[in-house]
Design a protein around this motif. Sequence first.
Motif, PDB file in Angstrom:
ATOM      1  N   LEU A 200     -42.493  13.591  25.061  1.00  0.00           N
ATOM      2  CA  LEU A 200     -43.805  13.109  24.618  1.00  0.00           C
ATOM      3  C   LEU A 200     -43.618  11.832  23.810  1.00  0.00           C
ATOM      4  O   LEU A 200     -42.703  11.736  22.984  1.00  0.00           O
ATOM      5  N   ASP A 201     -44.495  10.845  24.029  1.00  0.00           N
ATOM      6  CA  ASP A 201     -44.363   9.583  23.304  1.00  0.00           C
ATOM      7  C   ASP A 201     -45.142   9.611  21.994  1.00  0.00           C
ATOM      8  O   ASP A 201     -45.912  10.543  21.715  1.00  0.00           O
ATOM      9  N   ALA A 202     -44.943   8.581  21.184  1.00  0.00           N
ATOM     10  CA  ALA A 202     -45.600   8.495  19.877  1.00  0.00           C
ATOM     11  C   ALA A 202     -47.114   8.400  20.019  1.00  0.00           C
ATOM     12  O   ALA A 202     -47.858   8.873  19.152  1.00  0.00           O
ATOM     13  N   ALA A 203     -47.594   7.821  21.121  1.00  0.00           N
ATOM     14  CA  ALA A 203     -49.036   7.665  21.323  1.00  0.00           C
ATOM     15  C   ALA A 203     -49.731   9.014  21.429  1.00  0.00           C
ATOM     16  O   ALA A 203     -50.891   9.162  21.026  1.00  0.00           O
ATOM     17  N   THR A 204     -49.042  10.010  21.972  1.00  0.00           N
ATOM     18  CA  THR A 204     -49.644  11.345  22.105  1.00  0.00           C
ATOM     19  C   THR A 204     -49.882  11.970  20.739  1.00  0.00           C
ATOM     20  O   THR A 204     -50.935  12.558  20.485  1.00  0.00           O
ATOM     21  N   CYS A 332     -46.754  14.038  29.450  1.00  0.00           N
ATOM     22  CA  CYS A 332     -45.537  14.826  29.302  1.00  0.00           C
ATOM     23  C   CYS A 332     -44.562  14.485  30.431  1.00  0.00           C
ATOM     24  O   CYS A 332     -44.886  14.636  31.613  1.00  0.00           O
ATOM     25  N   GLY A 333     -43.373  14.044  30.063  1.00  0.00           N
ATOM     26  CA  GLY A 333     -42.385  13.655  31.058  1.00  0.00           C
ATOM     27  C   GLY A 333     -41.641  14.815  31.680  1.00  0.00           C
ATOM     28  O   GLY A 333     -40.779  14.606  32.537  1.00  0.00           O
ATOM     29  N   ALA A 334     -41.963  16.035  31.266  1.00  0.00           N
ATOM     30  CA  ALA A 334     -41.257  17.206  31.794  1.00  0.00           C
ATOM     31  C   ALA A 334     -42.001  17.902  32.916  1.00  0.00           C
ATOM     32  O   ALA A 334     -41.458  18.815  33.551  1.00  0.00           O
ATOM     33  N   VAL A 335     -43.237  17.521  33.185  1.00  0.00           N
ATOM     34  CA  VAL A 335     -44.052  18.221  34.187  1.00  0.00           C
ATOM     35  C   VAL A 335     -43.451  18.034  35.584  1.00  0.00           C
ATOM     36  O   VAL A 335     -43.243  16.899  36.023  1.00  0.00           O
ATOM     37  N   PRO A 336     -43.154  19.120  36.297  1.00  0.00           N
ATOM     38  CA  PRO A 336     -42.581  18.997  37.643  1.00  0.00           C
ATOM     39  C   PRO A 336     -43.621  18.560  38.667  1.00  0.00           C
ATOM     40  O   PRO A 336     -44.833  18.696  38.441  1.00  0.00           O
TER      41      PRO A 336
END
Length: 380
Positions: A200-204, A332-336
């Motif tokens: 998750l990035d800081a913007a979230t 989210c960078g983890a979503v498949p």
Amino acid sequence: MLRYGEIFLKSPPVRDRWEKTLINNIKEQFPDSRIWRERGRIWLTGEVVPEKLSRIFGLVSFSECTQCSYDELPEVSLDYCRKAGLDNAKTFAFRVKRVGNHTLSSQQIAEKLGAMALDIFPHLQVNLGSPEKEIFVEIRDNRCYLFDHVYRGAGGLPLGVEGTLVALVSGGIDSPVASWMMMKRGCRIIPLYVSLEGFLDAATLERTEAVIEVLRAYQPDLELVVVRDGYLSAAKDVLLKEGQERHTCLLCKRRMYRIAAEVARVNGAKGFVTGESLGQVASQTLDNQIVLTEAASIPVYRPLIAYDKEETVSLAKKIGTYELSILPTGGCGAVPKKPATKAKLEDVRAMEDRVIGSVDKGVLAIPLKDYEQRVRSNKK
């Protein structure tokens, strides 16, 4: 004049306790005002901001009043009609409501006041169905209260009468609305943001903080809890090696449920809230919600469970969180690419066991040390 709704339905001891809670909540917003209560009404004097008053849960409506004695009512009502702008209206009506014993009925008082107004404003016509201007008179024993506008309140139950809940928030559209709905049912909220380190990035987080600031108008003591957790990175490595990446979101959410339960335990909360709706995304299918709920050691509340997205968006716009919730973030960078929609509980449990056996045990600990220190500091 402040009016409440559901409190009327409670037994005398509960009603008394909830009225006191509501008054304390009002004092929190208006510390310099005088507040008292009597038979189904709460009175507030001083500098009142209607916008702030409209966000206090438990109040269904309120009105700014001019008061007088019963004997003074005819004279004061005429003066009030002038100030209320009856000279610019075409039709009008008096609405009278009484509490106590009086020689005239409510209808007779309304007819008498209306006739006096027609003498002063002969151009007016009485229209009891849909008048252009309404003058309301509430008579309570020897005191009379006149008003011409009824402001809508937030409704629901006084904040705090049902205890405290943790709320899992992401800053998106759903979770702030779910939190607001449980506030409306009398629950104080502890908003919890689980920062998935590396995904998750800081913007979230910034978006979440902005949304919580809006909700603080409804609960002034609202404070966002941020827990930074590295579990997902370790779990995802195991899932990728096994070709089970489609279960990533389920393991992640089960982890969030456990963190929320621990935050609830530290704070004496009675459960936690999520913004989940049935079938809206892959992790929210009926099968997957069974898998998620099994990880919860305390009750999970899903007030949006039967809402469609348009209904939730409408509520988000109403409470003022929508424009912030749609601000762009990295997601989210983890979503498949193809998440599981019908996971089996025994399979997910087995995957969790393999994660436990494959990672540093320090990663598995619920990371609340800093948070617990902050709680103790606040209690001082």
